[in-house]
Design a protein around this motif. Structure first.
Motif, PDB file in Angstrom:
ATOM      1  N   GLN A  13      35.358 -13.965  65.307  1.00  0.00           N
ATOM      2  CA  GLN A  13      34.630 -12.795  64.845  1.00  0.00           C
ATOM      3  C   GLN A  13      34.609 -11.767  65.954  1.00  0.00           C
ATOM      4  OE1 GLN A  13      30.860 -13.489  63.058  1.00  0.00           O
ATOM      5  NE2 GLN A  13      31.596 -15.126  61.777  1.00  0.00           N
ATOM      6  N   CYS A  14      34.202 -10.569  65.577  1.00  0.00           N
ATOM      7  CA  CYS A  14      34.022  -9.538  66.591  1.00  0.00           C
ATOM      8  C   CYS A  14      32.796  -8.716  66.229  1.00  0.00           C
ATOM      9  CB  CYS A  14      35.258  -8.649  66.710  1.00  0.00           C
ATOM     10  SG  CYS A  14      35.627  -7.647  65.268  1.00  0.00           S
ATOM     11  N   ASP A  15      32.238  -8.083  67.218  1.00  0.00           N
ATOM     12  CA  ASP A  15      31.108  -7.203  66.972  1.00  0.00           C
ATOM     13  C   ASP A  15      31.578  -5.858  66.431  1.00  0.00           C
ATOM     14  OD1 ASP A  15      29.083  -8.975  67.995  1.00  0.00           O
ATOM     15  OD2 ASP A  15      29.762  -8.473  70.020  1.00  0.00           O
ATOM     16  N   VAL A  16      32.673  -5.349  66.999  1.00  0.00           N
ATOM     17  CA  VAL A  16      33.154  -4.012  66.664  1.00  0.00           C
ATOM     18  C   VAL A  16      34.649  -4.075  66.357  1.00  0.00           C
ATOM     19  CG1 VAL A  16      33.398  -1.629  67.475  1.00  0.00           C
ATOM     20  CG2 VAL A  16      31.417  -2.991  68.198  1.00  0.00           C
ATOM     21  N   LEU A  17      35.016  -3.582  65.196  1.00  0.00           N
ATOM     22  CA  LEU A  17      36.414  -3.553  64.758  1.00  0.00           C
ATOM     23  C   LEU A  17      36.915  -2.120  64.755  1.00  0.00           C
ATOM     24  CD1 LEU A  17      38.907  -4.957  63.427  1.00  0.00           C
ATOM     25  CD2 LEU A  17      37.796  -4.518  61.216  1.00  0.00           C
ATOM     26  N   TRP A  18      38.111  -1.918  65.277  1.00  0.00           N
ATOM     27  CA  TRP A  18      38.794  -0.626  65.227  1.00  0.00           C
ATOM     28  C   TRP A  18      40.125  -0.863  64.546  1.00  0.00           C
ATOM     29  CZ3 TRP A  18      43.476   1.295  66.948  1.00  0.00           C
ATOM     30  CH2 TRP A  18      43.611   2.662  67.055  1.00  0.00           C
ATOM     31  N   ALA A  19      40.486  -0.013  63.598  1.00  0.00           N
ATOM     32  CA  ALA A  19      41.766  -0.123  62.895  1.00  0.00           C
ATOM     33  C   ALA A  19      42.397   1.258  62.847  1.00  0.00           C
ATOM     34  CB  ALA A  19      41.544  -0.659  61.486  1.00  0.00           C
ATOM     35  N   GLY A  20      43.603   1.361  63.351  1.00  0.00           N
ATOM     36  CA  GLY A  20      44.284   2.653  63.361  1.00  0.00           C
ATOM     37  C   GLY A  20      45.731   2.482  63.770  1.00  0.00           C
ATOM     38  N   ASN A  21      46.304   3.579  64.250  1.00  0.00           N
ATOM     39  CA  ASN A  21      47.670   3.519  64.741  1.00  0.00           C
ATOM     40  C   ASN A  21      47.701   3.993  66.188  1.00  0.00           C
ATOM     41  OD1 ASN A  21      47.958   6.430  64.746  1.00  0.00           O
ATOM     42  ND2 ASN A  21      48.252   6.325  62.535  1.00  0.00           N
ATOM     43  N   PHE A  83      37.669  -7.294  58.250  1.00  0.00           N
ATOM     44  CA  PHE A  83      36.490  -6.546  57.790  1.00  0.00           C
ATOM     45  C   PHE A  83      35.368  -7.494  57.354  1.00  0.00           C
ATOM     46  CE2 PHE A  83      39.590  -3.150  57.529  1.00  0.00           C
ATOM     47  CZ  PHE A  83      38.860  -2.068  57.992  1.00  0.00           C
ATOM     48  N   THR A  84      35.706  -8.717  57.022  1.00  0.00           N
ATOM     49  CA  THR A  84      34.682  -9.696  56.646  1.00  0.00           C
ATOM     50  C   THR A  84      34.100 -10.395  57.871  1.00  0.00           C
ATOM     51  OG1 THR A  84      36.202 -11.579  56.395  1.00  0.00           O
ATOM     52  CG2 THR A  84      35.901 -10.148  54.468  1.00  0.00           C
ATOM     53  N   ARG A  85      34.664 -10.136  59.048  1.00  0.00           N
ATOM     54  CA  ARG A  85      34.280 -10.861  60.263  1.00  0.00           C
ATOM     55  C   ARG A  85      33.803  -9.941  61.373  1.00  0.00           C
ATOM     56  NH1 ARG A  85      39.112 -14.586  61.574  1.00  0.00           N
ATOM     57  NH2 ARG A  85      39.889 -12.579  62.223  1.00  0.00           N
ATOM     58  N   THR A  86      33.320  -8.748  61.013  1.00  0.00           N
ATOM     59  CA  THR A  86      32.841  -7.823  62.026  1.00  0.00           C
ATOM     60  C   THR A  86      31.454  -7.326  61.679  1.00  0.00           C
ATOM     61  OG1 THR A  86      33.424  -5.890  63.361  1.00  0.00           O
ATOM     62  CG2 THR A  86      33.811  -5.718  60.988  1.00  0.00           C
ATOM     63  N   ARG A  87      30.789  -6.789  62.668  1.00  0.00           N
ATOM     64  CA  ARG A  87      29.439  -6.252  62.456  1.00  0.00           C
ATOM     65  C   ARG A  87      29.459  -4.736  62.312  1.00  0.00           C
ATOM     66  NH1 ARG A  87      26.499  -8.946  67.326  1.00  0.00           N
ATOM     67  NH2 ARG A  87      24.620  -8.151  66.372  1.00  0.00           N
ATOM     68  N   LEU A  88      30.438  -4.064  62.956  1.00  0.00           N
ATOM     69  CA  LEU A  88      30.549  -2.610  62.889  1.00  0.00           C
ATOM     70  C   LEU A  88      32.014  -2.213  62.816  1.00  0.00           C
ATOM     71  CD1 LEU A  88      28.163  -1.510  65.812  1.00  0.00           C
ATOM     72  CD2 LEU A  88      27.633  -1.532  63.366  1.00  0.00           C
ATOM     73  N   LEU A 159      23.924  -3.026  67.006  1.00  0.00           N
ATOM     74  CA  LEU A 159      24.170  -4.436  67.325  1.00  0.00           C
ATOM     75  C   LEU A 159      22.883  -5.166  67.697  1.00  0.00           C
ATOM     76  CD1 LEU A 159      27.534  -4.297  69.296  1.00  0.00           C
ATOM     77  CD2 LEU A 159      27.155  -4.990  66.915  1.00  0.00           C
ATOM     78  N   GLN A 160      21.954  -4.456  68.301  1.00  0.00           N
ATOM     79  CA  GLN A 160      20.710  -5.098  68.730  1.00  0.00           C
ATOM     80  C   GLN A 160      19.663  -5.166  67.624  1.00  0.00           C
ATOM     81  OE1 GLN A 160      19.684  -2.867  72.254  1.00  0.00           O
ATOM     82  NE2 GLN A 160      21.155  -3.972  73.512  1.00  0.00           N
ATOM     83  N   ASN A 161      19.788  -4.344  66.607  1.00  0.00           N
ATOM     84  CA  ASN A 161      18.811  -4.324  65.524  1.00  0.00           C
ATOM     85  C   ASN A 161      19.479  -4.830  64.242  1.00  0.00           C
ATOM     86  OD1 ASN A 161      16.952  -3.701  63.499  1.00  0.00           O
ATOM     87  ND2 ASN A 161      16.274  -1.839  64.513  1.00  0.00           N
ATOM     88  N   GLU A 162      19.466  -6.150  64.089  1.00  0.00           N
ATOM     89  CA  GLU A 162      20.148  -6.781  62.961  1.00  0.00           C
ATOM     90  C   GLU A 162      19.575  -6.315  61.620  1.00  0.00           C
ATOM     91  OE1 GLU A 162      21.395 -11.208  61.352  1.00  0.00           O
ATOM     92  OE2 GLU A 162      20.467 -10.995  63.319  1.00  0.00           O
ATOM     93  N   GLU A 163      18.270  -6.155  61.563  1.00  0.00           N
ATOM     94  CA  GLU A 163      17.643  -5.707  60.318  1.00  0.00           C
ATOM     95  C   GLU A 163      18.142  -4.315  59.919  1.00  0.00           C
ATOM     96  OE1 GLU A 163      13.171  -4.614  58.876  1.00  0.00           O
ATOM     97  OE2 GLU A 163      13.405  -6.442  60.061  1.00  0.00           O
TER      98      GLU A 163
END
Length: 182
Positions: A13-21, A83-88, A159-163
Motif C-alpha cells: 500500500q501507499c499513503d500517496v499515489l501519483w499517476a502521470g507521464n 487506487f484501491t491501495r492508497t489514502r490520497l 493523512l493524520q486525520n483519518e476521520e
C-alpha cells in the motif's frame, strides 16, 4: 523501489499515489521533493513514458528515495489496483482538463490533493480534497521544492486525520455517483 506486476500484492500500500507521464507539465519532480520532505509517508509513482530519456531520468531520480515506489508503466488494470491501495491521490500537473485519475480516486473513496488543477472548481465547491493557494504557486513558479513545500500541510492534515480523510472520500464517491455515473 521499482515494482512490476510480478511483485505487486494486495498487501503493498501507499499513503500517496501519483499517476502521470514523464512530461514537464506533470511535474514529477514535485513528487520526489515531497517524498524527501515527508520520509514517514509512503509514495507510489505510476509513470507512462512520454520519452524514454525523461522516463529513465525520473526512474533514476526515484531510486535513492526510500519511501518512494517507482512503479513505472503499468497496465490500466494494474494502475486501477493502486487506487484501491492508497489514502490520497496527488496531482501536480500545471495544465490538464478533467483528469480521469480524479474519477478513479473518487470511485475508491480517495481524496485528491491537487497543486492547481480543479476542474470547474469542484474540489473546492464539493470538498473532494485539497487545492493549493494560487499566491504560493505564483511565488514558486517552477521550483519543485517550493511547490512541494506548499503541499506538505494538506498532505499531513489528511493523512493524520483519518476521520476527515474518510469523510472527504465518502463525499467524493457520492459526488462521483451523482454527477459521473455511467
Amino acid at each position: 523501489i521499482k515494482e512490476n506486476s510480478d511483485t505487486m500484492s494486495k498487501s503493498l500500500q501507499c499513503d500517496v499515489l501519483w499517476a502521470g507521464n514523464s512530461t514537464p507539465n506533470k511535474r514529477p519532480g514535485v513528487v520526489m521533493e515531497l517524498a524527501r520532505m515527508l520520509p514517514d509517508v509512503s509514495f507510489a509513482m505510476g509513470m507512462n513514458k512520454s520519452s524514454s530519456s525523461a522516463f529513465e531520468h525520473w526512474e533514476k531520480m526515484a531510486e535513492p528515495i526510500q519511501n518512494l515506489r517507482f512503479l513505472g508503466e503499468l497496465s490500466p488494470g494494474e494502475m486501477e489496483h493502486w487506487f484501491t491501495r492508497t489514502r490520497l491521490l496527488l496531482n501536480t500537473s500545471e495544465r490538464e482538463g478533467f483528469p480521469n485519475t480524479f474519477l478513479q480516486a473518487w470511485l475508491n473513496n480517495v481524496p485528491v490533493v491537487s497543486l492547481e488543477i480543479d476542474p470547474d472548481q469542484i474540489i473546492r465547491e464539493y470538498g473532494l480534497g485539497r487545492i493549493h493557494n494560487t499566491n504560493e504557486l505564483e511565488q514558486a513558479k517552477n521550483n519543485d521544492l517550493m511547490l512541494a513545500t506548499s503541499m506538505v500541510s494538506s498532505i499531513r492534515e489528511l493523512l493524520q486525520n483519518e476521520e476527515l480523510r474518510k469523510e472527504i472520500g465518502l463525499r467524493a464517491a457520492q459526488y462521483l455517483r451523482k454527477y459521473h455515473s455511467p
